[in-house]
Design an enzyme around this catalytic site. Structure first.
Site, PDB file in Angstrom:
ATOM      1  N   ARG A  45       1.033  -1.385  -0.027  1.00  0.00           N
ATOM      2  CA  ARG A  45       0.247   0.396  -0.029  1.00  0.00           C
ATOM      3  C   ARG A  45       1.060   0.970  -0.122  1.00  0.00           C
ATOM      4  O   ARG A  45       0.882   2.019   0.906  1.00  0.00           O
ATOM      5  CB  ARG A  45      -0.674  -0.339   1.354  1.00  0.00           C
ATOM      6  CG  ARG A  45      -1.594  -1.162   1.770  1.00  0.00           C
ATOM      7  CD  ARG A  45      -2.242  -1.876   0.811  1.00  0.00           C
ATOM      8  NE  ARG A  45      -3.855  -0.988   0.352  1.00  0.00           N
ATOM      9  CZ  ARG A  45      -5.053  -1.539   0.611  1.00  0.00           C
ATOM     10  NH1 ARG A  45      -5.277  -1.894   1.659  1.00  0.00           N
ATOM     11  NH2 ARG A  45      -5.692  -0.972   0.671  1.00  0.00           N
ATOM     12  N   GLN A  76      -0.196   2.601  -5.963  1.00  0.00           N
ATOM     13  CA  GLN A  76      -1.033   2.506  -5.809  1.00  0.00           C
ATOM     14  C   GLN A  76      -1.882   2.286  -6.694  1.00  0.00           C
ATOM     15  O   GLN A  76      -3.036   1.652  -7.408  1.00  0.00           O
ATOM     16  CB  GLN A  76      -1.489   4.527  -6.062  1.00  0.00           C
ATOM     17  CG  GLN A  76      -2.102   4.833  -4.305  1.00  0.00           C
ATOM     18  CD  GLN A  76      -1.882   6.218  -4.192  1.00  0.00           C
ATOM     19  OE1 GLN A  76      -1.170   7.290  -4.552  1.00  0.00           O
ATOM     20  NE2 GLN A  76      -2.367   6.366  -2.723  1.00  0.00           N
ATOM     21  N   ASP A 127      -3.108  -1.145  -6.917  1.00  0.00           N
ATOM     22  CA  ASP A 127      -3.598  -1.529  -5.458  1.00  0.00           C
ATOM     23  C   ASP A 127      -5.355  -1.618  -6.018  1.00  0.00           C
ATOM     24  O   ASP A 127      -6.521  -1.551  -5.581  1.00  0.00           O
ATOM     25  CB  ASP A 127      -3.682  -0.340  -4.428  1.00  0.00           C
ATOM     26  CG  ASP A 127      -4.210  -0.962  -3.186  1.00  0.00           C
ATOM     27  OD1 ASP A 127      -4.692  -2.191  -3.224  1.00  0.00           O
ATOM     28  OD2 ASP A 127      -3.912   0.177  -2.309  1.00  0.00           O
ATOM     29  N   SER A 147      -7.881  -1.656  -3.350  1.00  0.00           N
ATOM     30  CA  SER A 147      -8.109  -0.225  -2.264  1.00  0.00           C
ATOM     31  C   SER A 147      -9.159   0.210  -4.109  1.00  0.00           C
ATOM     32  O   SER A 147     -10.290   0.329  -3.429  1.00  0.00           O
ATOM     33  CB  SER A 147      -7.189   0.312  -3.106  1.00  0.00           C
ATOM     34  OG  SER A 147      -5.988   0.830  -1.897  1.00  0.00           O
ATOM     35  N   TYR A 158      -2.511  -0.702   8.547  1.00  0.00           N
ATOM     36  CA  TYR A 158      -2.982  -1.561   9.139  1.00  0.00           C
ATOM     37  C   TYR A 158      -3.407  -1.368  10.660  1.00  0.00           C
ATOM     38  O   TYR A 158      -3.046  -0.725  11.265  1.00  0.00           O
ATOM     39  CB  TYR A 158      -2.888  -2.731   8.711  1.00  0.00           C
ATOM     40  CG  TYR A 158      -2.420  -3.036   7.103  1.00  0.00           C
ATOM     41  CD1 TYR A 158      -4.113  -2.928   6.540  1.00  0.00           C
ATOM     42  CD2 TYR A 158      -1.802  -3.633   6.190  1.00  0.00           C
ATOM     43  CE1 TYR A 158      -4.491  -3.162   4.912  1.00  0.00           C
ATOM     44  CE2 TYR A 158      -1.719  -3.408   5.518  1.00  0.00           C
ATOM     45  CZ  TYR A 158      -3.248  -3.370   3.944  1.00  0.00           C
ATOM     46  OH  TYR A 158      -2.766  -4.096   3.404  1.00  0.00           O
TER      47      TYR A 158
HETATM   48  P1  NAD Z   1      -9.075  -2.825   6.214  1.00  0.00           P
HETATM   49  O1  NAD Z   1     -10.587  -3.136   4.901  1.00  0.00           O
HETATM   50  O2  NAD Z   1      -7.835  -3.888   6.154  1.00  0.00           O
HETATM   51  O3  NAD Z   1     -10.133  -2.040   6.948  1.00  0.00           O
HETATM   52  C1  NAD Z   1     -10.615  -0.798   7.349  1.00  0.00           C
HETATM   53  C2  NAD Z   1     -10.674  -0.282   8.370  1.00  0.00           C
HETATM   54  O4  NAD Z   1     -10.938  -0.923   9.669  1.00  0.00           O
HETATM   55  C3  NAD Z   1      -8.888   0.409   8.692  1.00  0.00           C
HETATM   56  O5  NAD Z   1      -9.634   1.626   8.839  1.00  0.00           O
HETATM   57  C4  NAD Z   1      -9.276  -0.107   9.972  1.00  0.00           C
HETATM   58  O6  NAD Z   1      -8.571   0.745  10.711  1.00  0.00           O
HETATM   59  C5  NAD Z   1     -10.243  -0.483  10.987  1.00  0.00           C
HETATM   60  N1  NAD Z   1     -10.684  -1.692  11.830  1.00  0.00           N
HETATM   61  C6  NAD Z   1      -9.827  -2.273  12.560  1.00  0.00           C
HETATM   62  N2  NAD Z   1     -10.265  -2.945  12.980  1.00  0.00           N
HETATM   63  C7  NAD Z   1     -11.202  -2.093  13.724  1.00  0.00           C
HETATM   64  C8  NAD Z   1     -12.022  -1.839  14.866  1.00  0.00           C
HETATM   65  N3  NAD Z   1     -11.720  -3.034  15.906  1.00  0.00           N
HETATM   66  N4  NAD Z   1     -12.698  -1.491  15.215  1.00  0.00           N
HETATM   67  C9  NAD Z   1     -12.781  -0.167  14.760  1.00  0.00           C
HETATM   68  N5  NAD Z   1     -12.281  -0.018  12.701  1.00  0.00           N
HETATM   69  C10 NAD Z   1     -11.231  -1.102  12.821  1.00  0.00           C
HETATM   70  O7  NAD Z   1      -8.197  -1.214   5.513  1.00  0.00           O
HETATM   71  P2  NAD Z   1      -8.026  -0.477   4.247  1.00  0.00           P
HETATM   72  O8  NAD Z   1      -8.909   0.242   3.626  1.00  0.00           O
HETATM   73  O9  NAD Z   1      -7.313  -2.099   2.933  1.00  0.00           O
HETATM   74  O10 NAD Z   1      -6.759   0.356   4.318  1.00  0.00           O
HETATM   75  C11 NAD Z   1      -5.783  -0.197   5.245  1.00  0.00           C
HETATM   76  C12 NAD Z   1      -4.484   0.683   5.585  1.00  0.00           C
HETATM   77  O11 NAD Z   1      -4.350   1.076   3.916  1.00  0.00           O
HETATM   78  C13 NAD Z   1      -5.840   1.929   5.362  1.00  0.00           C
HETATM   79  O12 NAD Z   1      -4.587   2.965   6.793  1.00  0.00           O
HETATM   80  C14 NAD Z   1      -5.560   3.369   4.153  1.00  0.00           C
HETATM   81  O13 NAD Z   1      -5.377   4.393   4.630  1.00  0.00           O
HETATM   82  C15 NAD Z   1      -4.162   2.233   3.924  1.00  0.00           C
HETATM   83  N6  NAD Z   1      -3.918   2.627   2.448  1.00  0.00           N
HETATM   84  C16 NAD Z   1      -2.462   3.207   2.058  1.00  0.00           C
HETATM   85  C17 NAD Z   1      -2.429   3.593   0.491  1.00  0.00           C
HETATM   86  C18 NAD Z   1      -1.269   4.061  -0.428  1.00  0.00           C
HETATM   87  O14 NAD Z   1      -1.084   4.493   0.211  1.00  0.00           O
HETATM   88  N7  NAD Z   1      -1.307   3.606  -1.451  1.00  0.00           N
HETATM   89  C19 NAD Z   1      -3.830   3.177   0.143  1.00  0.00           C
HETATM   90  C20 NAD Z   1      -4.817   2.192   0.385  1.00  0.00           C
HETATM   91  C21 NAD Z   1      -4.577   1.896   1.831  1.00  0.00           C
END
Ligand code: NAD
Length: 374
Positions: free
Chosen positions: A122, A127, A130, A133, A228
């Protein structure tokens, strides 16, 4: 390089790994693309569209699997097809590597380089490839559309001569990619939106979308290097549940998207919280495929609680908007190929020291090479 796109291994899968637009771009790059007849039909891309884009249509799947340099799919392949792949070839798809030890072993034995789309790092550089996403974004959108359609009221406020209708209240739990899009979609539809995540860094993002961030003091939480969420302690989970019960009780729609990468999703909405919700309210559990965030949610079912809410647990919601889900996934695969394309050999160059490849290549050269799955 010969690229093959087979029909997906599950009939219920509506997406296709490459759409005609990407086929055209791959052909321009110097690849030849073969598509199994009907592979795009579930997402409304016809064989003739692929032919116009420069692909060849094939009906002998086994022969194509045996001669393709790269096989691109959405879902993991059936186990028995791995041995049919050409030794030294690449296989690019979602693989569910945390639960598919046998499949990984089969790729290794077949000397196939298996790329797991869920393991693409990520990072800013990656990106464009990805797929977690690109697909989560659409699932977040569709979760709200689905909930709105199943709700017995409207989302926006309306001031009419017959009176004023208050906006519906939407509560989004888990504000990653899907959660952010769910918030944005619910806001666009005029709902009053609240959201919660254990990672405090998302508060600003929630606010910037015009939603309210629900603050529950859980003590130390944080995130991993990859961004994460970290797993909560039992005490923290109890504190979180108490804080959220009140918000759930007053919400018309609750959307849960809380996942823990590679692990079972946390149960966040308890039976008590479900029972405390309004009759006719709707819960959409986006984590249902990895165990579910909501007690009582069932994969691919709508569960109506007596005198309570309706729990929707449809898996792969992005598949309900298959045209755009395929378009995004296909762009992710094209970008992966293009990023590593070697113009001289007209093949994908595989330098496993590369930061992206070392993150997503699981097997190579007859061995499991990924640190996490060795
Ligand atoms: P995910 O699908 O793994 O989880 C979804 C959300 O659920 C997350 O925000 C997580 O913090 C939250 N979560 C987990 N346990 C929880 C709980 N008990 N109560 C409430 N919320 C809870 O997440 P994702 O959408 O795949 O994203 C993961 C990370 O990757 C994020 O920080 C996102 O910003 C980052 N990301 C970065 C890039 C990049 O820089 N290129 C691209 C995509 C995602």
């Amino acid at each position: 390089m010969r690229v093959f796109v087979p029909f997906e291994s599950l009939n219920s899968e509506t997406r296709v790994a490459l759409i005609p637009e990407s086929v055209q771009k791959l052909t321009a790059l110097g690849a030849s693309v073969v598509v199994e007849s009907g592979a795009g039909a579930n997402s409304y891309f016809l064989d003739t569209d692929y032919e116009k884009a420069g692909a060849t249509i094939a009906t002998d799947r086994n022969a194509e699997l045996a001669q393709a340099d790269l096989v691109g799919r959405v879902l993991k392949p059936p186990l028995d097809e791995v041995a049919q792949l050409k030794p030294g070839s690449l296989h690019v798809s979602f693989l569910d590597p945390f639960n598919e030890g046998e499949l990984i072993e089969a790729f290794s034995k077949a000397n196939v380089t298996a790329v797991s789309m869920e393991m693409i790092p990520r990072t800013t550089l990656a990106q464009k490839m990805d797929a977690l996403s690109s697909q989560a974004n659409l699932a977040g959108y569709f979760a709200v559309i689905k909930a709105a359609e199943r709700l017995n009221r409207i989302l926006p406020m309306m001031m009419t001569p017959a009176g004023t209708i208050a906006p519906s209240r939407v509560f989004v739990i888990g504000v990653g990619v899907a959660g952010l899009q769910a918030i944005a979609t619910a806001k666009r539809l005029g709902a009053r939106v609240e959201a919660f995540d254990t990672r405090p860094v998302v508060e600003e993002q929630v606010k910037s979308l015009g939603a309210k961030f629900v603050k529950i003091d859980l003590g130390e939480t944080g995130q991993t290097e990859q961004g994460y969420a970290k797993e909560l302690t039992p005490e923290q989970i109890k504190m979180q549940q108490d804080g959220m019960a009140k918000i759930c009780a007053q919400s018309d729609i609750v959307i849960t998207t809380a996942k823990l990468f590679g692990r079972t999703a946390p149960k966040i909405v308890t039976e008590e919280m479900v029972n405390g919700m309004k009759k006719g309210a709707v819960i959409v559990d986006l984590a249902v495929e990895s165990g579910g965030n909501v007690v009582g949610s069932k994969l691919d079912e709508e569960v109506d609680i007596d005198n309570g809410p309706r729990i929707i647990g449809i898996g792969s919601l992005e598949g309900r908007v298959a045209v755009h889900a395929s378009q995004m996934y296909s762009a992710n695969i094209y970008n992966f190929i293009e990023h590593f394309w070697d113009d001289e050999s007209k093949q994908v160059g595989l330098n496993l020291e590369d930061e992206i490849l070392s993150g997503c290549v699981i097997t190579h050269g007859g061995a499991v090479v990924h640190e996490r799955f060795k």
